[in-house]
Design an enzyme around this catalytic site. Sequence first.
Site, PDB file in Angstrom:
ATOM      1  N   THR A  59       0.835  -1.206   0.000  1.00  3.92           N
ATOM      2  CA  THR A  59       0.000   0.000   0.000  1.00  3.92           C
ATOM      3  C   THR A  59       0.869   1.254   0.000  1.00  3.92           C
ATOM      4  O   THR A  59       0.668   2.158  -0.806  1.00  3.92           O
ATOM      5  CB  THR A  59      -0.960  -0.023   1.209  1.00  3.92           C
ATOM      6  OG1 THR A  59      -1.661  -1.269   1.201  1.00  3.92           O
ATOM      7  CG2 THR A  59      -1.953   1.118   1.140  1.00  3.92           C
ATOM      8  N   LYS A  86       7.075  10.073  21.246  1.00  5.40           N
ATOM      9  CA  LYS A  86       7.320  10.896  22.438  1.00  5.40           C
ATOM     10  C   LYS A  86       6.011  11.243  23.138  1.00  5.40           C
ATOM     11  O   LYS A  86       5.987  12.080  24.027  1.00  5.40           O
ATOM     12  CB  LYS A  86       8.047  12.183  22.037  1.00  5.40           C
ATOM     13  CG  LYS A  86       9.399  11.977  21.409  1.00  5.40           C
ATOM     14  CD  LYS A  86      10.036  13.327  21.138  1.00  5.40           C
ATOM     15  CE  LYS A  86      11.290  13.197  20.302  1.00  5.40           C
ATOM     16  NZ  LYS A  86      11.725  14.497  19.783  1.00  5.40           N
ATOM     17  N   HIS A 136     -10.635  -0.192   4.105  1.00  2.00           N
ATOM     18  CA  HIS A 136      -9.403  -0.088   3.309  1.00  2.00           C
ATOM     19  C   HIS A 136      -9.890   0.146   1.874  1.00  2.00           C
ATOM     20  O   HIS A 136      -9.844  -0.764   1.039  1.00  2.00           O
ATOM     21  CB  HIS A 136      -8.614  -1.386   3.452  1.00  2.00           C
ATOM     22  CG  HIS A 136      -7.210  -1.342   2.916  1.00  2.00           C
ATOM     23  ND1 HIS A 136      -6.723  -0.287   2.160  1.00  2.00           N
ATOM     24  CD2 HIS A 136      -6.195  -2.243   3.020  1.00  2.00           C
ATOM     25  CE1 HIS A 136      -5.475  -0.556   1.828  1.00  2.00           C
ATOM     26  NE2 HIS A 136      -5.125  -1.724   2.336  1.00  2.00           N
TER      27      HIS A 136
HETATM   28  C1  NCD Z   1      -4.059  -5.747   4.050  1.00  2.00           C
HETATM   29  C2  NCD Z   1      -4.141  -4.700   5.120  1.00  2.00           C
HETATM   30  O1  NCD Z   1      -3.159  -4.130   5.556  1.00  2.00           O
HETATM   31  O2  NCD Z   1      -5.275  -4.459   5.520  1.00  2.00           O
HETATM   32  N1  NCD Z   1      -2.937  -5.673   3.264  1.00  2.00           N
HETATM   33  C3  NCD Z   1      -2.858  -4.749   2.273  1.00  2.00           C
HETATM   34  O3  NCD Z   1      -3.129  -3.591   2.442  1.00  2.00           O
HETATM   35  N2  NCD Z   1      -2.482  -5.185   1.064  1.00  2.00           N
HETATM   36  C4  NCD Z   1      -4.368  -7.096   4.525  1.00  2.00           C
HETATM   37  C5  NCD Z   1      -3.535  -7.717   5.611  1.00  2.00           C
HETATM   38  O4  NCD Z   1      -2.786  -7.068   6.309  1.00  2.00           O
HETATM   39  O5  NCD Z   1      -3.696  -8.932   5.781  1.00  2.00           O
END
Ligand code: NCD
Length: 316
Positions: A59, A86, A136
């Site tokens: 990401t 901190k 997300h």
């Molecule tokens: C995911 C996340 O961070 O939510 N990964 C991602 O962004 N590709 C899924 C995960 O952490 O399993």
Amino acid sequence: MTFRQKHLLGISGLHPDEIRTILDLADAHADRNRAGTPHEQVLAGLTQVNMFFENSTRTQASFEIAGKRLGANVMNMAMQASSIKKGETLIDTALTLNAMRPDLLVVRHPHSGAVRLLAEKVNCAVLNAGDGRHEHPTQALLDALTIRREKGRLHRLTIAICGDIAHSRVARSNIHLLGKMGNRIRLIGPPTLIPPGAAEWGVEVFDDMAEGLKGADVVMMLRLQKERMDGAFIPSEREYYHRFGLDAEKLAHAKPDAIVMHPGPMNRGVEIDGTLADDINRSVIQEQVEMGVAVRMAAMELLARNRADAPPEVWA
Ligand code: NCD
């Protein structure tokens, strides 16, 4: 073009037309990325700050590449080394950054709702790169783009989301998006990893892979999010793999042309068989990563455009 948002905080607040607008623009960006054609520098002169309070590979890297491809000045805040350590609060950090006048702020945070809270305190566009187990949005959008390119449509598909649904923001954003676009969604996992109330989300719930995968067009695997578990949710990883790990044998219950997806990071031999994950005839995991750059380019471009068009008092 329909896209009226000031921020991209989740899929739940988006209209299907807004989702289509992002995907159409991202699709064009993906083709240009593939062909190596230079992009119009629509983010030139803008400052993009990435604030990741949680680990990330795909990401963060793809948000950085996306911004740079469109000409933004990109800064990655090293949150491990920041004043948060901190004792500075999230809001104080946000206000400090805000005073430096960024245009786009990309935020990942372990607490659900933290990114929205931050968006209320700053006057730039905020993109949620994952907040706790809440949402997300860019992950769901890149998954949708991958599905649309592979299947030729994004409606009337049967999509199985398998594994640790309870702790997954990826699952939540995907359920919103795929539901809004008119797909049939199935959740498959042990009852301990299916959130209570999931049955009211307009999805079907299964605790048996063979049954849940029957006739599926898309099989989306999720990682066991151990960092969010505060107890034992599965008897053992071995037992989990036996019942819920995707291998060729279980995949045979899905449609013969079903595609296999995983947002990464993957635990081979826990939720998915390594050979299947690498099988380019079934797995689209690398295409998901590729679409991630295109979707993030599109999302930042649309938000920057709305910001330029908005009267100044909107951002005061
Ligand atoms: C995911 C996340 O961070 O939510 N990964 C991602 O962004 N590709 C899924 C995960 O952490 O399993």
